[in-house]
Design an enzyme around this catalytic site. Structure first.
Site, short mmCIF file in Angstrom:
data_model
loop_
_atom_site.label_atom_id
_atom_site.label_comp_id
_atom_site.label_asym_id
_atom_site.label_seq_id
_atom_site.Cartn_x
_atom_site.Cartn_y
_atom_site.Cartn_z
N LEU A 271 0.83 -1.20 0.00
CA LEU A 271 0.00 0.00 0.00
C LEU A 271 0.87 1.25 0.00
O LEU A 271 1.65 1.46 0.93
CB LEU A 271 -0.93 0.00 1.22
CG LEU A 271 -1.94 -1.16 1.26
CD1 LEU A 271 -2.70 -1.18 2.57
CD2 LEU A 271 -2.91 -1.05 0.08
N GLU A 272 0.72 2.07 -1.02
CA GLU A 272 1.57 3.25 -1.17
C GLU A 272 0.80 4.56 -1.00
O GLU A 272 1.33 5.63 -1.28
CB GLU A 272 2.27 3.20 -2.53
CG GLU A 272 3.14 1.95 -2.66
CD GLU A 272 3.82 1.84 -4.02
OE1 GLU A 272 3.90 2.86 -4.72
OE2 GLU A 272 4.27 0.73 -4.35
N ASN A 273 -0.45 4.41 -0.57
CA ASN A 273 -1.26 5.60 -0.35
C ASN A 273 -1.75 5.67 1.09
O ASN A 273 -2.85 6.14 1.36
CB ASN A 273 -2.45 5.60 -1.33
CG ASN A 273 -1.99 5.70 -2.76
OD1 ASN A 273 -1.45 6.71 -3.18
ND2 ASN A 273 -2.18 4.63 -3.53
#
Length: 515
Positions: free
Chosen positions: A340-342
């Site tokens: 997850l990069e958000n």
């Protein structure tokens, strides 16, 4: 993270009492006929446990099991008597027992186990010899079913650990099927022979050459993880079956967010399928099953550069666990990767992952691929998530790319694309509470795979040596070594194929050759 074009949206596909009396009468007649002839068939034998002393509560606790010298009986307050194996060198702490069975009959092996890499199986069945394994700090049940051959009257039940791993404990071993009376005493020469090569051979009593089996090797001490792209962006399109055998974990990228908060789904990308000349869901599932049969792990990755999955409350956590488990059951995945990069909420994502692990049970694989900023401090949400799931975490392969210069564990500033960057940032995780085997080096497979941070495979190998042994270091040398360093990861197997499989061939072979 990976400088990818936006992923195209996948195309969604769109008289009872009388009968009982007759049955009773026919059963009685069958009994009279058998009594008159003095014969019985296997299909009328009652199911019983044919293992002797499966709970190790008998007199000397081990007999009639035949065990190696590193297996001992232990009296646990919670579970009673168990057998504990402590693998050492080439001794895998093995035990076996020969039992009498009936031909053409179905039996189920079950064992309650705990610890790093416990294997259990049966040989000499006259058919497909079953085997299964787990690696779990908590108690879990290993189970497998088989059918004996037409002339099989005895089999060998066995369990053992694996080299270089922690002690394991075994309890409540059973083999349930048609009973034949008391199990025979084991042959004094009965052994379980384990070859330290990737192919494991287990021999049944009375001689090692009588019956052998080949089962998938256990996970290697160090893991090479590769992301497999479920979309086309110029990298070599691949089927799962095209991924080189050097990859121990294949992360299918990516699952999609659904309209349900925390929910995820997955659909094969039609563009990729077209590039492959038609790649169906059935073929995809079959490829996953084949990789797993070869001892590999295939997991579903959640997130990516364009991922929008959010788990920020208990309801979302439940939805995430339920939908992820549905995908694992549907496709045969071994677990999940969190990329997850958000943003990530450590509290609720940890809740979701523990719930998912409880559903999957033994063999669950959990990996993570945080960006570098997420692992700079134990106070960051991603680092907190890794520590909160440490009990079920397989490995964290931080992305050592697309980040520019970052701080190392010594307070120095290191530029991406260098060995110092790899070793200096890895030791933050190693000193921050993760086990060494839970720390891997995530690198791009080529200059096309990321916006920046590419290092040659030889530099990755040097960084692994530096962290494990203190050799081949750059100008930064950590104050200690971590011989159990976990491995490496690359984005992606597709870009690696485009670049000639340098990661698979160079980094993979180096990882697997490290003692």
């Amino acid at each position: 993270m990976r400088a990818l074009p936006p992923r195209p949206q996948p195309v969604r596909r769109p008289g009872r009492a009388l009968l009982a009396g007759l049955v009773a009468a026919s059963t009685g007649l069958a009994g009279l006929l058998m009594a008159g002839t003095g014969t019985a068939t296997a299909d009328v034998a009652p199911n019983v446990n044919v293992i002797a002393n499966g709970d190790f509560s008998a007199g000397n606790h081990i007999s009639p099991w035949t065990c190696g010298p590193t297996v001992t009986a232990v009296d646990n307050a919670a579970t009673g008597w168990d057998l504990q194996g402590s693998p050492a060198g080439t001794d895998y702490a093995n035990c076996s027992q020969s039992v009498t069975v009936l031909p053409n009959s179905t039996y189920t092996l079950s064992a309650v186990v705990q610890g790093g890499y416990v294997f259990a199986g049966v040989t000499g069945t006259g058919g497909t010899d079953p085997s299964t394994w787990s690696s779990n700090s908590g108690w879990n049940t290993l189970s497998s079913t088989f059918t004996t051959g037409a002339s099989t009257t005895s089999v060998s039940v066995w369990f053992h650990g694996w080299y270089g791993q922690t002690p394991f404990t075994v309890d409540k071993v059973s083999l349930v099927g048609p009973g034949t009376g008391a199990s025979p005493s084991p042959s004094p020469t009965g052994t379980v022979v384990v070859d330290p090569s990737p192919s494991v051979s287990v021999s049944a009593s009375p001689s090692p050459s009588q019956s052998t089996m080949t089962m998938p090797p256990p996970p290697k001490k160090r893991l090479l993880t590769g992301y497999w792209q479920d979309f086309y962006n110029g990298a070599t399109p691949q089927r799962i079956s095209d991924v080189p055998a050097a990859y121990d974990i294949i992360a299918v990228a990516f699952a999609d967010a659904t309209s349900t908060q925390g929910g995820i789904s997955f659909t094969l990308d039609p563009t990729l399928s077209s590039k492959l000349g038609g790649y169906t869901e059935a073929q995809f599932k079959a490829d996953i099953a084949a990789k797993r049969a070869a001892g590999k792990k295939v997991i579903i990755s959640v997130g990516g550069q364009n991922g929008t999955v959010s788990v920020s409350n208990s309801t979302a956590a439940t939805n995430f666990a339920n939908s992820a488990y549905a995908l694992i059951q549907q496709y045969g995945f071994d677990g999940i990767d969190i990329d997850l990069e958000n943003g990530v909420n450590a509290t609720y994502m940890s809740q979701a992952l523990h719930a998912l692990q409880a559903k999957v049970g033994a063999g669950f694989v959990l990996t993570m691929a945080p960006e570098t900023i997420g692992m700079q401090s134990t106070g960051g949400e991603y680092f907190k998530l890794a520590l909160a799931t440490k009990d079920i975490l397989t490995i964290v392969n931080m992305q050592y790319y697309n980040s520019g210069a970052m701080l190392g564990c010594d307070g120095g500033v290191y530029a991406q694309g260098t060995e110092n960057f790899l070793t200096g940032l890895a030791c933050i995780q190693l000193q921050g509470g993760l086990r060494a085997d839970q720390v891997g080096l995530g690198v791009p497979a080529s200059t096309s795979a990321a916006g920046g941070g590419y290092v040659s495979p030889s530099v990755v190998n040097s960084a692994l040596d530096c962290l494990a042994y203190g050799t081949n270091c750059g100008s930064f040398k950590p104050s200690q070594t971590w011989p159990a360093i976990g491995g490496a990861m690359t984005w992606s197997t597709n870009w690696d194929a485009t670049a000639g499989n340098q990661i698979a061939n160079t980094v993979g072979s180096h990882l697997h050759a490290m003692p």
